[in-house]
Structures are given as C-alpha cells and as structure tokens.
Design a protein around this motif. Structure first.
Motif, PDB file in Angstrom:
ATOM      1  N   ASN A   2     -33.345  11.126  21.305  1.00  0.00           N
ATOM      2  CA  ASN A   2     -33.183  11.866  20.062  1.00  0.00           C
ATOM      3  C   ASN A   2     -34.037  13.130  20.109  1.00  0.00           C
ATOM      4  OD1 ASN A   2     -35.855  11.238  19.086  1.00  0.00           O
ATOM      5  ND2 ASN A   2     -35.100   9.197  18.652  1.00  0.00           N
ATOM      6  N   SER A  29     -33.827  -1.193  21.234  1.00  0.00           N
ATOM      7  CA  SER A  29     -33.194  -2.408  20.746  1.00  0.00           C
ATOM      8  C   SER A  29     -33.239  -3.407  21.886  1.00  0.00           C
ATOM      9  CB  SER A  29     -31.742  -2.140  20.336  1.00  0.00           C
ATOM     10  OG  SER A  29     -31.136  -3.306  19.833  1.00  0.00           O
ATOM     11  N   LYS A  64     -31.980  -7.047  14.357  1.00  0.00           N
ATOM     12  CA  LYS A  64     -30.807  -6.232  14.695  1.00  0.00           C
ATOM     13  C   LYS A  64     -29.608  -6.773  13.920  1.00  0.00           C
ATOM     14  CE  LYS A  64     -28.253  -6.844  18.373  1.00  0.00           C
ATOM     15  NZ  LYS A  64     -26.951  -7.018  17.729  1.00  0.00           N
ATOM     16  N   SER A  67     -23.635  -7.010  13.496  1.00  0.00           N
ATOM     17  CA  SER A  67     -22.446  -6.173  13.662  1.00  0.00           C
ATOM     18  C   SER A  67     -22.658  -5.026  14.659  1.00  0.00           C
ATOM     19  CB  SER A  67     -22.018  -5.601  12.316  1.00  0.00           C
ATOM     20  OG  SER A  67     -23.058  -4.793  11.776  1.00  0.00           O
ATOM     21  N   LEU A  68     -23.887  -4.824  15.123  1.00  0.00           N
ATOM     22  CA  LEU A  68     -24.179  -3.738  16.053  1.00  0.00           C
ATOM     23  C   LEU A  68     -24.538  -4.283  17.424  1.00  0.00           C
ATOM     24  CD1 LEU A  68     -26.489  -1.432  13.896  1.00  0.00           C
ATOM     25  CD2 LEU A  68     -24.041  -1.165  14.333  1.00  0.00           C
ATOM     26  N   ASP A  69     -24.104  -3.570  18.462  1.00  0.00           N
ATOM     27  CA  ASP A  69     -24.597  -3.917  19.794  1.00  0.00           C
ATOM     28  C   ASP A  69     -25.941  -3.209  19.984  1.00  0.00           C
ATOM     29  OD1 ASP A  69     -24.098  -1.228  20.543  1.00  0.00           O
ATOM     30  OD2 ASP A  69     -22.193  -1.728  21.479  1.00  0.00           O
ATOM     31  N   HIS A  70     -26.619  -3.491  21.086  1.00  0.00           N
ATOM     32  CA  HIS A  70     -27.947  -2.924  21.298  1.00  0.00           C
ATOM     33  C   HIS A  70     -27.923  -1.405  21.459  1.00  0.00           C
ATOM     34  CE1 HIS A  70     -30.301  -6.559  21.252  1.00  0.00           C
ATOM     35  NE2 HIS A  70     -29.405  -7.140  22.027  1.00  0.00           N
ATOM     36  N   VAL A  71     -26.892  -0.864  22.040  1.00  0.00           N
ATOM     37  CA  VAL A  71     -26.803   0.591  22.213  1.00  0.00           C
ATOM     38  C   VAL A  71     -26.760   1.278  20.853  1.00  0.00           C
ATOM     39  CG1 VAL A  71     -25.380   2.479  23.093  1.00  0.00           C
ATOM     40  CG2 VAL A  71     -25.721   0.424  24.477  1.00  0.00           C
ATOM     41  N   ASP A  72     -25.903   0.784  19.957  1.00  0.00           N
ATOM     42  CA  ASP A  72     -25.798   1.386  18.624  1.00  0.00           C
ATOM     43  C   ASP A  72     -27.060   1.160  17.804  1.00  0.00           C
ATOM     44  OD1 ASP A  72     -23.257   2.383  19.148  1.00  0.00           O
ATOM     45  OD2 ASP A  72     -22.262   0.600  18.368  1.00  0.00           O
ATOM     46  N   ALA A  73     -27.638  -0.025  17.891  1.00  0.00           N
ATOM     47  CA  ALA A  73     -28.861  -0.319  17.138  1.00  0.00           C
ATOM     48  C   ALA A  73     -30.016   0.568  17.594  1.00  0.00           C
ATOM     49  CB  ALA A  73     -29.231  -1.788  17.288  1.00  0.00           C
ATOM     50  N   ALA A  75     -29.884   3.537  18.510  1.00  0.00           N
ATOM     51  CA  ALA A  75     -29.684   4.910  18.056  1.00  0.00           C
ATOM     52  C   ALA A  75     -30.123   5.119  16.609  1.00  0.00           C
ATOM     53  CB  ALA A  75     -28.208   5.294  18.198  1.00  0.00           C
ATOM     54  N   LEU A  76     -30.494   4.062  15.907  1.00  0.00           N
ATOM     55  CA  LEU A  76     -30.760   4.156  14.472  1.00  0.00           C
ATOM     56  C   LEU A  76     -32.197   4.385  14.017  1.00  0.00           C
ATOM     57  CD1 LEU A  76     -28.351   1.418  13.093  1.00  0.00           C
ATOM     58  CD2 LEU A  76     -28.094   3.906  12.997  1.00  0.00           C
TER      59      LEU A  76
END
Length: 119
Positions: A2, A29, A64, A67-73, A75-76
């Motif tokens: 980021n 994550s 976590k 509903s999210l995989d580790h890649v998406d989590a 990113a948050l």
C-alpha cells in the motif's frame, strides 16, 4: 503493498518509529500457528509483514471474515484504519464527499460511511 509501504521505503514517512534497515509490509493475513485461528492486522515495527512468519501482539489481530480469502483480507487493515480515522468526526445523517472513491482508502471509506449512516 500500500501507499504507506512505498512511502516508508522512500523515506517519506516519519512517525511510525521505523528506521532502516527494516522489512516492508504493514498489512497481513494468516493463521495463528498455535491455535489455527485465521486473522488479519497491522505490523507496526521494523520487522514487517513481508515474511513467512510474523510476530505481533494479540491486540494487533482481528478475526479474518470467513467471506474473505487471505489475499483480500491482507489488503484491508491500512485502508480500513485510514478511512475510519478520516470519518471519525462525521455524525450520522451528515452528507459527505469522498474524493477518489475508486482508490484503496476511498472505496473503503464509502462502505464505512454507509455502514455508519453517513450519506
């Protein structure tokens, strides 16, 4: 990666207490090795998250969402924290303008504002 990561790398961010040499990566994550719990969070130290294992205080972790995989989590954390801090003083029912809502923080800010009753 980021914006805070590349700004740290270029020496543009001060105040985190992170000075060279350091490992990049604020957001992560993963799975707590001892319990198997899936978590995500922020690493605010010179031993960043771009590693196979990360040691962080328990209070730096959040469950976590299933509903999210580790890649998406992963990113948050920074985006949600930044958006939440920016909207902290806005009261329910107030109208706000979120500039650059297509970016990392902006798209989260729209969701945070909506969830908190801001329009």
């Amino acid at each position: 990666m980021n914006a805070a990561d590349w700004k740290l790398r270029r020496g543009l961010v001060e105040g985190f207490g992170i000075v060279p040499p350091f490992r990049l990566g604020l957001d992560f994550s993963g799975v707590v090795e001892e319990t198997g719990e899936e978590v995500f969070g922020l690493v605010m130290s010179r031993w960043g998250a771009y590693a196979e294992y990360v040691a962080v205080p328990r209070d730096a972790l959040s469950p976590k969402p299933a509903s999210l995989d580790h890649v998406d989590a992963a990113a948050l954390p920074t985006a949600v924290l930044t958006a939440s801090q920016a909207l902290a003083g806005v009261r329910a029912g107030q109208r706000i303008l979120i500039h650059a809502a297509a970016g990392g923080v902006g798209h989260v800010a729209v969701q945070v504002a909506k969830a908190r009753g801001r329009t």
